[in-house]
Enzyme design. Structure first.
Site, mmCIF file in Angstrom:
data_model
loop_
_atom_site.group_PDB
_atom_site.id
_atom_site.type_symbol
_atom_site.label_atom_id
_atom_site.label_comp_id
_atom_site.label_asym_id
_atom_site.label_seq_id
_atom_site.Cartn_x
_atom_site.Cartn_y
_atom_site.Cartn_z
ATOM 1 C CE1 TYR A 33 1.108 -0.302 4.388
ATOM 2 C CE2 TYR A 33 0.053 1.836 4.387
ATOM 3 C CZ TYR A 33 0.862 0.911 4.997
ATOM 4 O OH TYR A 33 1.445 1.205 6.199
ATOM 5 N NE ARG A 52 6.856 4.348 0.489
ATOM 6 C CZ ARG A 52 6.576 5.127 1.533
ATOM 7 N NH1 ARG A 52 7.540 5.464 2.377
ATOM 8 N NH2 ARG A 52 5.377 5.588 1.734
ATOM 9 N NE ARG A 99 -6.351 -18.985 4.110
ATOM 10 C CZ ARG A 99 -5.383 -19.665 4.707
ATOM 11 N NH1 ARG A 99 -5.209 -20.936 4.449
ATOM 12 N NH2 ARG A 99 -4.578 -19.051 5.571
ATOM 13 C CG HIS A 101 0.143 -20.663 2.848
ATOM 14 N ND1 HIS A 101 -0.964 -21.415 3.159
ATOM 15 C CD2 HIS A 101 0.481 -20.013 3.972
ATOM 16 C CE1 HIS A 101 -1.275 -21.225 4.428
ATOM 17 N NE2 HIS A 101 -0.421 -20.369 4.953
ATOM 18 C CE LYS A 148 3.116 3.250 3.223
ATOM 19 N NZ LYS A 148 3.209 3.354 4.665
ATOM 20 C CD GLU A 181 9.941 2.015 10.396
ATOM 21 O OE1 GLU A 181 9.780 2.983 9.641
ATOM 22 O OE2 GLU A 181 9.860 0.836 10.014
ATOM 23 C CG LEU A 206 8.264 2.585 4.682
ATOM 24 C CD1 LEU A 206 8.058 1.357 3.814
ATOM 25 C CD2 LEU A 206 6.931 3.261 4.951
#
Ligand code: PLP
Length: 284
Positions: A33, A52, A99, A101, A148, A181, A206
């Site tokens: 995101y 990014r 579903r 993995h 991210k 952070e 990040l």
């Protein structure tokens, strides 16, 4: 006015903005995101945020559309929600598949969701004028937090701990006692010598876009930056502390674990950097 979201090709009212239960973002946190500030109805630092985003997609998730088309969607969501000051959020997941993995074979279309929200400018300015409290919590995230990822459970728990202790942000502490952070921000201190210190942009943090722009702001002010880890102890004894993120730009930190930083008020360096930040950020 109902809020509008963009979901996989359609602009829909928030109550109809739904994703499939087998979206891999929902099932596995298999997605990435970005969050950009919106100011005066304009995107701030879009170019850097999209760069990014592309980097985060090294997880072998495809970009669902061209960068230019994504720019159009972002602006459309901002306009449809009449955001003057706020944030725009975009999320890309690996898509919908039964579903399992392992990555779906054959590959499926990645999912894209974009939402936007208004923020209260005066509330943020009041907060910045007072400064905020942070508390320290162990950094127990995975080894690639430079991506991210939407898998934010440790960040969620850290922020909840902060709130329950009457603070606004958690500073994450590595095993060696250094501050990596914040739960959703980068961490900075100003030493007694007047140097500005922040963690190097390695895989332990990040690479904040605000952080990157602040380097330019600091340079223009002739302030020296040290990119090195600092300990919690050093932060407690610092002259000033602050954090950076797209939604808060530069936010002074006035206490850590209930103990004042400096004189317990927002410091002059953080205050000046906050004031000047947007001279160095890109609009549009
Ligand atoms: N660090 C983490 C863990 C974050 O989640 C964020 C922003 O959400 C930041 C740092 C600051 O990044 P940016 O300045 O790009 O908002």
């Amino acid at each position: 006015m109902s809020r509008i979201a963009y979901v996989n090709g359609r602009y829909v009212p928030m109550r109809n903005a739904v994703v499939h239960v087998e979206d891999r973002g929902y099932q596995f946190g298999d997605g990435v995101y970005e969050v950009c500030e919106v100011r005066g109805g304009e995107l701030i630092d879009r170019r850097r945020h999209l760069a990014r985003l592309k980097r985060s997609l090294e997880l072998r998730i495809r970009m669902p559309m061209t960068e230019a088309a994504l720019g159009v969607v972002l602006r459309e969501v901002i306009a449809r929600n009449r955001i003057g000051y706020g944030t725009v959020y975009m999320q890309i997941t690996r898509g919908v598949a039964r579903r399992d993995h392992a990555f779906p074979t054959p590959e499926v279309r990645p999912s894209l969701v974009v939402t936007a929200r208004s923020l209260q400018r005066t509330r943020n300015e009041t907060l910045a004028a007072r400064g905020i409290a942070v508390v320290s919590v162990p950094d127990n995230r995975w080894g690639r937090v430079d991506i991210k990822s939407i898998g934010l459970l440790p960040n969620v728990l850290a922020r909840q701990t902060a709130i329950e202790k009457g603070a606004r942000e958690a500073w994450l502490i590595a095993k060696d006692g250094t501050v990596t952070e914040g739960a959703s921000s980068n961490a900075w201190i100003v030493t007694s010598a007047g140097n500005v210190v922040t963690h190097p942009a390695d895989r332990a943090i990040l690479r904040g876009i605000t952080r990157m722009v602040l380097f330019e702001t600091l340079k223009a002010r002739g302030l020296a930056v040290e990119e090195r880890p600092f300990t919690l102890e050093e932060a407690r004894n610092a002259r000033e502390a602050f954090l950076t993120s797209a939604s808060q730009t530069v936010m002074p930190v006035v206490s850590i674990d209930g103990r004042p930083v400096g004189d317990g008020k927002p410091g002059p360096v953080a205050t000046a950097l906050r004031r000047e930040f947007h001279r160095f950020a890109e609009r549009g």
